[in-house]
Design an enzyme around this catalytic site. Sequence first.
Site, PDB file in Angstrom:
ATOM      1  N   ASP A  59       0.860  -1.171   0.000  1.00 32.36           N
ATOM      2  CA  ASP A  59       0.000   0.000   0.000  1.00 32.36           C
ATOM      3  C   ASP A  59       0.903   1.230   0.000  1.00 32.36           C
ATOM      4  OD1 ASP A  59      -1.771   2.049   0.375  1.00 32.36           O
ATOM      5  OD2 ASP A  59      -2.656   1.273   2.222  1.00 32.36           O
ATOM      6  N   ARG A 145      -9.164  16.810 -16.799  1.00 33.25           N
ATOM      7  CA  ARG A 145      -8.143  16.030 -16.084  1.00 33.25           C
ATOM      8  C   ARG A 145      -7.388  16.950 -15.113  1.00 33.25           C
ATOM      9  NH1 ARG A 145     -10.794  12.743 -18.014  1.00 33.25           N
ATOM     10  NH2 ARG A 145     -10.246  10.909 -19.247  1.00 33.25           N
ATOM     11  N   TYR A 148      -5.519  15.156 -12.095  1.00 32.20           N
ATOM     12  CA  TYR A 148      -4.565  14.228 -12.713  1.00 32.20           C
ATOM     13  C   TYR A 148      -3.417  15.002 -13.359  1.00 32.20           C
ATOM     14  CZ  TYR A 148      -2.788  10.519 -15.773  1.00 32.20           C
ATOM     15  OH  TYR A 148      -1.992   9.606 -16.420  1.00 32.20           O
ATOM     16  N   LYS A 152       0.492  14.940 -12.203  1.00 33.48           N
ATOM     17  CA  LYS A 152       1.518  14.424 -13.104  1.00 33.48           C
ATOM     18  C   LYS A 152       2.544  15.508 -13.464  1.00 33.48           C
ATOM     19  CE  LYS A 152       0.309  10.090 -13.604  1.00 33.48           C
ATOM     20  NZ  LYS A 152       1.185   8.985 -13.164  1.00 33.48           N
ATOM     21  N   PRO A 184      -6.543  -1.980 -18.362  1.00 34.69           N
ATOM     22  CA  PRO A 184      -7.793  -2.338 -17.681  1.00 34.69           C
ATOM     23  C   PRO A 184      -8.513  -1.140 -17.070  1.00 34.69           C
ATOM     24  CG  PRO A 184      -6.113  -3.959 -17.198  1.00 34.69           C
ATOM     25  CD  PRO A 184      -5.422  -2.849 -17.957  1.00 34.69           C
ATOM     26  N   SER A 185      -7.765  -0.168 -16.549  1.00 33.46           N
ATOM     27  CA  SER A 185      -8.419   1.002 -15.956  1.00 33.46           C
ATOM     28  C   SER A 185      -9.108   1.842 -17.031  1.00 33.46           C
ATOM     29  CB  SER A 185      -7.410   1.847 -15.178  1.00 33.46           C
ATOM     30  OG  SER A 185      -6.404   2.352 -16.025  1.00 33.46           O
ATOM     31  N   ARG A 189     -13.183   2.670 -17.485  1.00 38.99           N
ATOM     32  CA  ARG A 189     -13.763   3.995 -17.673  1.00 38.99           C
ATOM     33  C   ARG A 189     -14.619   4.050 -18.936  1.00 38.99           C
ATOM     34  NH1 ARG A 189      -9.226   7.741 -18.127  1.00 38.99           N
ATOM     35  NH2 ARG A 189      -7.761   6.033 -17.796  1.00 38.99           N
ATOM     36  N   ARG A 206      -7.829  11.132 -29.951  1.00 40.85           N
ATOM     37  CA  ARG A 206      -6.794  12.001 -29.386  1.00 40.85           C
ATOM     38  C   ARG A 206      -5.466  11.855 -30.124  1.00 40.85           C
ATOM     39  NH1 ARG A 206      -6.817  10.929 -22.892  1.00 40.85           N
ATOM     40  NH2 ARG A 206      -8.633  12.176 -22.301  1.00 40.85           N
TER      41      ARG A 206
END
Length: 246
Positions: A59, A145, A148, A152, A184-185, A189, A206
């Site tokens: 974690d 975003r 995010y 980043k 997978p993420s 979405r 994009r």
Amino acid sequence: MAGQLASMSAFVTGAGQGIGRAICLAFAAEGARVVAASRTAAKMADLPEHGDIEPVPLDLADPDAITAVVAAAGRIDILINCAGMVANGTVLDCDEATWAESFDTNVTAAFRTIRAALPGMVERGDGRIVNVASVASSVTGVANRFAYGASKAAMIGLTKSVARDFIRDGIRCNALCPGTTLSPSLEARIAAAPDPAEMRRTFVERQPMGRLGAPEELANGALFLASDASRFMTGQLLVIDGGQTL
């Protein structure tokens, strides 16, 4: 024939899926011993079947756990910070909890792993750190975003600071900046959107290349940054985005 990373040890976060998993497989194929870290041990259960890969549950919100797991890993020649999360929305959609979680996952986790692994690298006079940032950062703005992109961008600042501070100690620290990459993420979405087909089309459009990136393509970029092929390179961004930022 020995691989590019023969006799080297790598520690990879975010190893359960997507780019992180692809990096583990690519590095093991090139001869590295890989410690693969993720919160979800079940996602990493099959990794040892593909090479010298040791999955460890971790974690990244727990500084003490990071210290213990990094110490138990032994020598770490290469550190890959790939764990991350994507929060949607603008600044007006972002609450305090989402902001804090975005920074803790996307930046602070890397701060913690670097703090734990860097002293051993400095002592040996050699270390390679690759931080997985994004083109949604200081590279370019991407709609909806906010948290995010801000986190980043901070990851890029972290990368340059570490690179500059430890350049004389044999440490190289670079950032990998992916464009939209199939994972997978991302699939989750897309599936959660009111119109999944339209959402997929939006993501694909994009990139002027007309497709999504593959995790393996980003893993090849990480391999370049971690190998001797990039030994004269530090504090830099490697953008792999299908032309998204042209």
